[in-house]
Design an enzyme around this catalytic site. Structure first.
Site, short mmCIF file in Angstrom:
data_model
loop_
_atom_site.label_atom_id
_atom_site.label_comp_id
_atom_site.label_asym_id
_atom_site.label_seq_id
_atom_site.Cartn_x
_atom_site.Cartn_y
_atom_site.Cartn_z
N HIS A 467 0.83 -1.20 0.00
CA HIS A 467 0.00 0.00 0.00
C HIS A 467 0.87 1.26 0.00
CE1 HIS A 467 -3.46 -2.57 0.90
NE2 HIS A 467 -4.22 -1.53 0.64
N GLU A 468 1.93 1.23 0.76
CA GLU A 468 2.83 2.38 0.80
C GLU A 468 3.53 2.58 -0.55
OE1 GLU A 468 4.72 5.67 2.42
OE2 GLU A 468 3.08 4.46 3.24
#
Length: 540
Positions: A467-468
Site C-alpha cells: 500500500h505504501e
C-alpha cells in the site's frame, strides 16, 4: 297392545328429539368452523319424519369429480363449502368435455355464494396466537425490508440530486481535463515503456522453471533466480517513477501493474516449487502406492503461464474452471456500466473532493475543529468514490476479464458490507489478495511453526508495504501514512473482535467498522497525502 304401541310412539318421539338436538349441535359446530379448501360437505337435514337424511360429499380436484345424484335436495342454509377450489378454467374445460352439466354448475354457484356468506362470522376468533410487531427487535430480521430499501434509494437520489444542482449553481462545472489528461501525462513515455516491458519477468520465470524441469540447475539455484526476478520486477518500476518526475496518476497505474506482476510471480514460483516437491516420491514403495503425491506430475506449460498472467486471479494453478462460452451482449452491457461509473467517479472527485481538500488545512498542523469539519465533509464524497471504485474494479472489470477469458471462479468479493469486525472485512472485500495471502503467507507460516497471531501480523505487514509503494512512490512522499494505516488495522481487529464478543450484536460491530474505515480512515489519509504533496511541490 295399546300400551305397547303408546310406548313405542313415545320412544320414537324421544329418538326424533335426540336426533334433532344432535343435528342442531352439528349445525352450530359447522357454522363455527371455517370452510375447508379441499373438500365440500353438503348435509341434508330431514324436513319430514318420512323423509330420509341424505349426505353427499363432493371432492373437487383437477383429476376427478364425484357427481351429485339428481334427486339430492340441497338446503342452502346449512351447506358449507369453499370457493377457492373452484377454478374457472377447470370448470370450462370440464364443461367442454361434458363432465359437468348446466344444472350442476348452477348448484355449485349457489353453494359458493352460501360458503362466502358463512366464511367469516362475527363469532370467529380474530386473534389466535402470539405475534410480534414487524419492527420489534425479535422479528425485525425475519421480515422483508425491500420497501424500506427502495425508500432509502429514492431519498438518497433526491437528496444527492439537490446537492449536485446546488453545487453546480454555486460553483459551476469544475471538471478540468488536465487532471485526467495533461501534457505532463503525455511526457510519461518512460513509464509507459516500463509497463510494456514488464512481461519480460514472467518469461524469465518460465525459463527458470523449464531448466528446473530438465534438472539443468539445482533447487537452491532455482529459488535464488526466482528471488532475483521477483525483486527486480518491483524495484525496476519504483526506480523509473522516482527517476522521472511523472504524473501521480501514471505512477499509480504503473505501480499497480508492477505489484500484480510481483504477486503472480511469487505464486508461480511457490506453486511450482510445491509441485516439484510433491512429484518426487520418497522411495519405491511410495512411488508404487496410490498416494496423491505419487500421481502428481510436474509439467511446465507456457500456455498455462500466459493464461495465468492475464487471468483475474493471483494464485497460480495449471488449470482453472472454465465457462462454456462468451456472452457478447453481457460484456457490452458491463462495458457501458464501466464507462458510466468511471465518469461518475471522476465527476465526484473533480466537483466535490478537490474543492474540499484545497480549502482545508493540514489535519495535524491546523485547527483541530477545522480538521474534524473537513474530515466529516470529505467523508461522504469519499465513500461514494470508494464504492464506485469497488464496483468498477471488483465487479465490472474483473467480471468482464473473466468473461472474455472464460474464467469460471468469479468470487472476487463476498458480502463485506455485512462485516461485523475489521477482520471479517479484510477476509471478504478483496478475495484475490486474500486467497494469495492465505495460500502463500499465512499457511506456510503456520506449517513452519509460526504462531497464528504472528502470521496475521506478517500478512498485514506485507499488505502495508505494498500500500505504501502504490501511494508514496508516485507521490514522491515517504511519510508512511499508508503503511501506518494498514498496520493500525491489527489493533482494530483485536478491538472489534472484543466488542463483538462482548455485545453479541452484529449491528454494533458493523457500525463500528463503517465508522472507523469510511468516516475516519480514508478522508484523513487523503488530507495527509494531499497537503504533503502540495508542500513538496512548493519546496521544489
Amino acid at each position: 297392545m295399546a300400551i305397547s304401541d303408546t310406548t313405542m310412539e313415545e320412544n320414537s318421539k324421544k329418538e326424533d328429539e335426540l336426533t334433532n338436538l344432535q343435528n342442531d349441535s352439528d349445525l352450530q359446530n359447522t357454522l363455527r368452523r371455517r370452510p375447508n379448501a379441499n373438500t365440500i360437505n353438503t348435509t341434508i337435514l330431514p324436513s319430514d319424519s318420512s323423509s330420509m337424511t341424505t349426505t353427499t360429499t363432493m371432492m373437487m380436484n383437477n383429476r376427478e369429480i364425484v357427481n351429485l345424484s339428481e334427486d339430492s335436495v340441497i338446503d342452502s342454509s346449512v351447506a358449507t363449502t369453499s370457493s377457492e377450489n373452484f377454478n374457472d378454467d377447470n370448470k370450462e374445460n370440464l364443461l367442454r368435455n361434458g363432465e359437468i352439466s348446466d344444472e350442476k354448475k348452477t348448484t355449485e354457484e349457489k353453494t359458493e355464494n352460501v360458503s362466502f356468506k358463512y366464511a367469516y362470522r362475527a363469532s370467529a376468533p380474530a386473534h389466535k396466537r402470539v405475534k410480534e410487531s414487524p419492527l420489534s427487535s425479535d422479528a425485525i430480521f425475519r421480515q422483508s425490508h425491500a420497501g424500506l430499501f427502495n425508500l432509502c434509494i429514492v431519498v438518497l437520489v433526491a437528496v444527492n440530486s439537490r446537492l449536485i444542482i446546488e453545487n453546480l449553481m454555486k460553483y459551476g462545472l469544475l471538471i478540468r481535463t488536465g487532471f485526467w489528461f495533461s501534457s505532463k501525462s503525455l511526457r510519461d513515455w518512460p513509464l509507459f515503456m516500463c509497463c510494456l516491458s514488464l512481461p519480460i519477468f514472467p518469461l524469465g520465470a518460465f525459463l527458470v522453471e523449464k531448466l528446473a524441469q530438465f534438472k539443468c540447475i539445482s533447487e537452491p539455484m532455482v529459488v535464488l533466480l526466482h528471488v532475483i526476478i521477483t525483486t527486480t520486477s518491483i524495484l525496476y518500476p519504483v526506480l523509473m517513477i522516482l527517476w522521472f518526475d511523472s504524473a501521480v496518476q501514471s505512477g499509480i497505474i504503473l505501480m499497480l501493474f508492477a505489484c500484480i506482476v510481483w504477486l503472480k510471480l511469487v505464486s508461480y514460483a511457490h506453486t511450482n516449487y510445491d509441485i516439484r516437491a510433491r512429484s518426487k516420491p520418497v522411495d519405491k514403495e511410495d512411488a508404487s502406492s496410490n498416494s496423491p503425491d505419487a500421481e502428481y506430475s510436474y509439467d511446465v506449460s507456457f500456455k498455462s503461464l500466459v493464461y495465468f498472467m492475464v487471468a483475474p486471479t493471483l494464485c497460480y494453478q495449471p488449470s482453472y474452471p472454465r465457462t462454456p462460452c462468451i456472452r457478447k451482449g453481457w460484456v457490452t452491457r458491463q462495458l457501458v456500466k464501466l464507462v458510466i461509473f468511471t465518469g461518475l467517479m471522476g465527476f465526484i472527485v473533480e466537483q466535490y473532493i478537490n474543492p474540499i481538500v484545497q480549502n482545508s488545512q493540514h489535519p495535524l498542523k491546523g485547527d483541530f475543529l477545522n480538521a474534524i469539519e473537513r474530515v466529516l465533509k470529505l467523508s461522504v464524497p469519499t465513500i461514494y468514490v470508494w464504492l464506485c471504485m469497488f464496483y468498477c474494479l471488483f465487479h465490472l472489470w474483473l467480471n468482464i476479464l473473466a468473461e472474455l477469458l472464460r474464467f469460471g471462479d468469479r468470487e472476487f468479493y463476498k458480502d463485506w458490507w455485512n462485516a461485523k469486525t475489521v477482520e471479517e472485512y479484510w477476509r471478504m472485500w478483496n478475495m484475490p489478495v486474500h486467497k494469495w495471502m492465505v495460500r502463500h503467507i499465512y499457511f506456510p507460516c503456520l506449517r513452519n511453526g509460526v504462531p497464528k497471531g504472528v502470521a496475521v501480523v506478517i500478512a498485514f505487514f506485507i499488505s502495508a508495504v505494498f500500500h505504501e509503494l502504490c501511494v508514496a512512490v508516485p507521490c514522491h512522499i515517504f511519510k508512511f501514512w499508508a503503511f501506518i494505516g494498514i498496520m493500525f488495522q491489527v489493533p482494530l481487529v483485536i478491538l472489534t473482535n472484543y466488542l463483538q464478543n462482548k455485545f453479541k450484536n452484529d449491528i454494533v460491530g458493523n457500525m463500528i467498522f463503517w465508522f472507523i474505515f469510511c468516516i475516519l480512515g480514508q478522508p484523513m489519509s487523503i488530507l495527509l497525502y494531499y497537503h504533503d504533496l502540495m508542500n513538496r511541490k512548493a519546496r521544489t
